[in-house]
Design a protein around this motif. Structure first.
Motif, PDB file in Angstrom:
ATOM      1  N   ALA A 130      41.510  51.443  41.991  1.00 34.15           N
ATOM      2  CA  ALA A 130      40.732  51.942  41.155  1.00 34.15           C
ATOM      3  C   ALA A 130      41.238  50.857  40.597  1.00 34.15           C
ATOM      4  CB  ALA A 130      41.119  53.081  40.072  1.00 34.15           C
ATOM      5  N   VAL A 131      42.234  50.776  39.950  1.00 32.63           N
ATOM      6  CA  VAL A 131      42.564  49.098  39.604  1.00 32.63           C
ATOM      7  C   VAL A 131      42.415  48.085  39.586  1.00 32.63           C
ATOM      8  CG1 VAL A 131      45.048  48.463  38.049  1.00 32.63           C
ATOM      9  CG2 VAL A 131      44.456  50.079  38.672  1.00 32.63           C
ATOM     10  N   VAL A 132      42.120  47.704  41.043  1.00 35.52           N
ATOM     11  CA  VAL A 132      41.441  46.669  42.061  1.00 35.52           C
ATOM     12  C   VAL A 132      40.422  46.152  41.944  1.00 35.52           C
ATOM     13  CG1 VAL A 132      41.510  45.299  43.996  1.00 35.52           C
ATOM     14  CG2 VAL A 132      43.780  46.543  43.457  1.00 35.52           C
ATOM     15  N   TRP A 133      39.337  47.404  41.714  1.00 39.88           N
ATOM     16  CA  TRP A 133      37.557  47.406  41.938  1.00 39.88           C
ATOM     17  C   TRP A 133      37.337  47.673  40.290  1.00 39.88           C
ATOM     18  CZ3 TRP A 133      34.963  47.076  46.058  1.00 39.88           C
ATOM     19  CH2 TRP A 133      35.366  47.048  47.438  1.00 39.88           C
ATOM     20  N   LEU A 134      37.961  47.709  39.818  1.00 46.96           N
ATOM     21  CA  LEU A 134      37.440  47.611  38.505  1.00 46.96           C
ATOM     22  C   LEU A 134      37.916  45.977  37.915  1.00 46.96           C
ATOM     23  CD1 LEU A 134      38.846  50.944  36.014  1.00 46.96           C
ATOM     24  CD2 LEU A 134      36.357  50.091  36.181  1.00 46.96           C
ATOM     25  N   LEU A 135      38.291  45.293  38.451  1.00 44.31           N
ATOM     26  CA  LEU A 135      38.948  44.555  38.298  1.00 44.31           C
ATOM     27  C   LEU A 135      37.833  43.279  39.087  1.00 44.31           C
ATOM     28  CD1 LEU A 135      42.837  43.685  38.276  1.00 44.31           C
ATOM     29  CD2 LEU A 135      41.006  43.582  36.424  1.00 44.31           C
ATOM     30  N   VAL A 136      37.456  43.259  39.778  1.00 40.44           N
ATOM     31  CA  VAL A 136      36.631  42.837  40.929  1.00 40.44           C
ATOM     32  C   VAL A 136      35.251  42.984  41.199  1.00 40.44           C
ATOM     33  CG1 VAL A 136      38.394  42.232  42.366  1.00 40.44           C
ATOM     34  CG2 VAL A 136      37.099  43.646  43.257  1.00 40.44           C
ATOM     35  N   SER A 137      34.759  44.712  39.990  1.00 38.66           N
ATOM     36  CA  SER A 137      33.432  45.272  40.926  1.00 38.66           C
ATOM     37  C   SER A 137      33.376  45.937  39.461  1.00 38.66           C
ATOM     38  CB  SER A 137      33.671  46.081  42.126  1.00 38.66           C
ATOM     39  OG  SER A 137      32.577  46.000  42.458  1.00 38.66           O
ATOM     40  N   ASP A 138      32.364  47.326  39.700  1.00 39.52           N
ATOM     41  CA  ASP A 138      32.007  47.615  38.853  1.00 39.52           C
ATOM     42  C   ASP A 138      32.449  49.153  38.785  1.00 39.52           C
ATOM     43  OD1 ASP A 138      29.298  49.701  40.028  1.00 39.52           O
ATOM     44  OD2 ASP A 138      29.569  47.618  40.997  1.00 39.52           O
ATOM     45  N   PRO A 139      32.420  49.787  37.209  1.00 40.58           N
ATOM     46  CA  PRO A 139      32.725  51.157  37.393  1.00 40.58           C
ATOM     47  C   PRO A 139      31.962  52.566  38.827  1.00 40.58           C
ATOM     48  CG  PRO A 139      32.559  51.233  35.099  1.00 40.58           C
ATOM     49  CD  PRO A 139      31.889  49.325  36.631  1.00 40.58           C
ATOM     50  N   ALA A 140      30.708  52.080  38.991  1.00 45.83           N
ATOM     51  CA  ALA A 140      30.151  52.979  39.863  1.00 45.83           C
ATOM     52  C   ALA A 140      30.957  52.644  41.858  1.00 45.83           C
ATOM     53  CB  ALA A 140      28.971  52.785  40.071  1.00 45.83           C
ATOM     54  N   THR A 141      30.878  51.758  41.750  1.00 47.20           N
ATOM     55  CA  THR A 141      31.902  51.090  42.692  1.00 47.20           C
ATOM     56  C   THR A 141      32.767  51.871  42.739  1.00 47.20           C
ATOM     57  OG1 THR A 141      30.589  49.379  43.364  1.00 47.20           O
ATOM     58  CG2 THR A 141      32.241  49.529  44.704  1.00 47.20           C
ATOM     59  N   THR A 142      33.590  51.482  41.468  1.00 49.74           N
ATOM     60  CA  THR A 142      35.326  51.594  41.805  1.00 49.74           C
ATOM     61  C   THR A 142      35.747  53.701  41.787  1.00 49.74           C
ATOM     62  OG1 THR A 142      36.382  50.257  40.175  1.00 49.74           O
ATOM     63  CG2 THR A 142      37.298  51.959  40.031  1.00 49.74           C
ATOM     64  N   LEU A 143      34.379  53.862  41.053  1.00 46.63           N
ATOM     65  CA  LEU A 143      34.365  55.593  41.807  1.00 46.63           C
ATOM     66  C   LEU A 143      33.869  55.931  43.280  1.00 46.63           C
ATOM     67  CD1 LEU A 143      34.950  58.242  39.076  1.00 46.63           C
ATOM     68  CD2 LEU A 143      33.164  58.616  38.960  1.00 46.63           C
TER      69      LEU A 143
END
Length: 690
Positions: free
Chosen positions: A309-322
């Motif tokens: 969650a932390v890494v994907w929020l930094l490199v992508s959007d919330p939808a992808t993170t979720l």
């Protein structure tokens, strides 16, 4: 014993005292409480089929699934709500067992597989519902994955519960061995009654082909009894007046009358049921390891989800993170890990029971694979525990004729040595002549008139009375510790008999096979040194402890352990309780009618010492399956969770949730099928350990 120790009829017949048995409480242990397996099978089977029916329209009307396969949903009013409505029903109804289990794990502060499953389907449901009502991006609509996940989890649980129910059916099949009704003798009448109504000392009729309704003693008749359901032995055993018979065994060729000696929970069948039930409920090191692994996996998956969650929020959007977080939580379900050990130990217990090996303590079965020394009690284990004619020497006549004369003189005697002589003559099919004027003299022998001649059979005092010298051919018998009985006719020694505790024919094969498996064989006995050495030499035993009193046998076990040996003690369960309990693995042998032996972790229903090899095969096979299942289940999760989190995203690979769900279900099925192969394990005495 030597010939000078014996008077026969006439003196003390020295045998180890096998009447007492100290009680020793078995090992307890908590295991998985699977409840009523039959009810669970029906519940999960019903839920699986209902959810499968609901899953088909849910998946087909899921927009994301349609996009994946490249088809358009038909333009029908309300079709967009099919997946949300049916998906919600599936979550509430089909997901209920997992949500309930997750709540229980939270309450007990013991996170495990149910919590992970519950988290996965809850996250998928909430995300999909939010996407359907427009609260978040429609790309986070996972109704089809939720539906597949619930169906897959239900299928996995159905497989597990069905296997456990099949294991429990070993207990049910034992209960089914009892006949529906018993025929009780009441005066001159025979009355049909429920077996539960029988009481001790009732006399029941067992007709040819019928089952014995309760443990008892034969009072009339003789029959070949099929005892395979109790002992695992396929060959029928002859039972006649005075012999014990066990509830559930079958009189194959003729009828019997049996006086009931045990009913209800005191019968052998009830005892076997208790032992198998205890084994299925006992915990094991491997099971505890799997439980700990499931708990570790919870934190592993939770940590991976947080990091993702932390890494994907930094490199992508919330939808992808979720989406990544949901994928991690879904495919981390440790269902295969949860199946890895319970299925193996349950199937092993059932397979053992059907092969005449009653596993009371799973820890004992697990440790059997590490045993390097097998300590056999001699009497009743390597030997039959009763005297038998082991040698015949005649002077001026055929040996068969000598044995027939001795049997004639001994026919009316009740002494164990006399019975051994009579039995030997019968087994050889000899024509035993009639005898008259029978008399017995303590410490001397018996006398009878046979064919007009006076025939006497006895030990050394008989020779003194008759002023005769022992036949020189008997010296090796006496030196080996056998009982020597001379046969005298009209004052002349016409031969001699050697009577000793007969070695089981299977014992030699058992010792050879255990040697071949790399184990050291030790024998312990209360008999004198010459007797013990003779038996050990005949069987090829490595070490002997002779003249050991029952209360000192445990000390000998400890002595072997102090040498760094891992010891399995094999005894007949009588006077061996301390030694069986002291050993690393206690094995009680010959427990077909004495299943109350509580000092051993493993009980063999048959008297065949080769059955010890069955335990080794079972232990090694079960360990292999446990290891394979643990590596497969844990390895799948350890590898798939980082892939789901996107560890390979920098090189362009991100595991789709669909692939994760398919791999998860595949791992569950593989673990279940791998455990099932234990049912084909060969536990026959002739099979070699692997």
């Amino acid at each position: 014993m030597t010939q000078h120790d014996v008077g026969h009829e006439h003196g003390d017949h020295q045998q180890s005292d096998h009447k007492g048995h100290g009680a020793h409480e078995g090992h307890g242990g908590g295991g998985h409480d699977h409840g009523d397996h039959g009810d669970h099978v029906a519940m999960f089977r019903r839920l699986f089929w209902i959810m499968l029916v609901l899953a088909v329209p849910t998946v087909l009307t899921s927009p994301m699934f349609a996009d994946l396969l490249g088809y358009q949903l038909p333009d029908v009013p309300g079709i967009g709500w099919v997946a949300p409505v049916l998906g919600t029903v599936m979550f509430v109804w089909g997901g209920r067992p997992f949500i309930t289990g997750a709540i229980e794990e939270i309450r007990s502060r013991a996170p495990g597989m149910m919590l992970l499953i519950g988290m996965a389907i809850t996250v998928a449901f909430v995300a999909s519902l939010a996407a359907s009502v427009g609260l978040i991006s429609h790309t986070l609509e996972f109704w089809w994955e939720l539906a597949l996940l619930i169906v897959i989890m239900l299928l996995g649980h159905w497989i597990e519960m069905r296997s456990l129910a099949q294991t429990s059916s070993a207990l049910d099949s034992l209960a089914a061995l009892l006949p529906d009704e018993a025929e009780r003798v009441e005066g001159d009448e025979i009355v049909a009654v429920d077996p539960a109504e029988l009481v001790i000392d009732d006399v029941v009729v067992v007709r040819p082909g019928g089952r014995v309704p309760a443990d008892g003693v034969v009072t009339q008749g003789a029959a070949a009894m099929n005892e395979s359901m109790i002992t695992g032995e396929s060959a029928a055993v002859r039972r006649s007046v005075g012999d014990q018979v066990v509830a559930g065994t079958v009189a194959t060729d003729s009828g019997l009358r049996v006086r009931v000696s045990a009913v209800g929970d005191d019968t052998a069948l009830a005892g076997i049921r208790r032992l198998v039930a205890e084994a299925q409920g006992s915990s094991s090191r491997a099971q505890r390891l799997a439980d700990r692994a499931a708990a570790w996996l919870f934190w592993y998956a939770l940590g991976a989800a947080i990091i993702a969650a932390v890494v994907w929020l930094l490199v992508s959007d919330p939808a992808t993170t979720l989406e990544r977080v949901i994928t991690v939580l879904i495919i981390a379900c440790p269902h295969a890990l949860g199946l890895a050990i319970p299925l193996v130990v349950s199937i092993t217990t059932e397979r053992a029971a059907r092969g005449g090996v009653l596993v009371k303590d799973r820890l004992a079965l697990e440790q059997m694979r590490t045993v390097d020394t097998v300590l056999f009690d001699k009497t009743g284990t390597l030997t039959r525990g009763e005297p038998a004619v082991t040698g015949v020497h005649s002077v001026g006549m055929p040996e068969g004729e000598l044995l027939a004369l001795a049997a004639a003189a001994e026919t009316d005697s009740e002494h164990p040595l006399a019975k051994a002589i009579v039995r030997a003559a019968r087994e050889q099919g000899l024509d035993v002549p009639a005898a008259t004027n029978f008399s017995a003299s303590p410490a001397v022998g018996v006398r009878a008139t046979v064919g007009g001649a006076t025939v006497r059979v006895g030990g050394p005092y008989l020779l003194e009375e008759e002023r005769l010298d022992p036949l020189p051919q008997t010296e090796p018998w006496a030196g080996a510790g056998a009982t020597v009985l001379h046969v005298v006719r009209d004052g002349q020694a016409i031969g001699a008999l050697s009577v000793a505790d007969e070695i089981r024919p299977e014992s030699r094969e058992a010792v050879e096979a255990l040697h071949h498996a790399g184990l050291q064989i030790v024998m312990i006995t209360g008999d004198a040194e010459p007797v013990a050495r003779a038996v050990a030499a005949e069987l090829g035993i490595d070490e002997v402890f002779a003249g050991v009193r029952p209360e000192h046998k445990a000390d000998k076990v400890a002595e072997l352990q102090d040498r760094g040996r891992t010891v399995a003690m094999v005894g007949d369960g009588v006077n061996d309780a301390p030694a069986l309990a002291r050993a690393d693995v206690g094995i009680a042998i010959g427990a077909g009618t004495d299943v109350a032996i509580a000092s051993a972790g493993v009980i063999l229903a048959s008297d065949d010492p080769r059955s010890v090899l069955s335990i080794i095969r079972l232990s090694r096979a079960a360990y292999r399956k446990m290891t394979q299942n643990l590596w497969w289940a844990a390895g799948y999760n350890l590898v798939s969770v980082p892939l789901a989190a996107g560890v390979l995203a920098p090189v362009g690979f991100v595991m789709p949730m669909a692939v994760g769900a398919i791999l998860m279900s595949l791992s569950t099925v593989i673990v279940a099928l791998n455990a099932q192969t234990l049912r084909r394990l060969d536990l026959s005495p002739g099979a070699a350990p692997r």
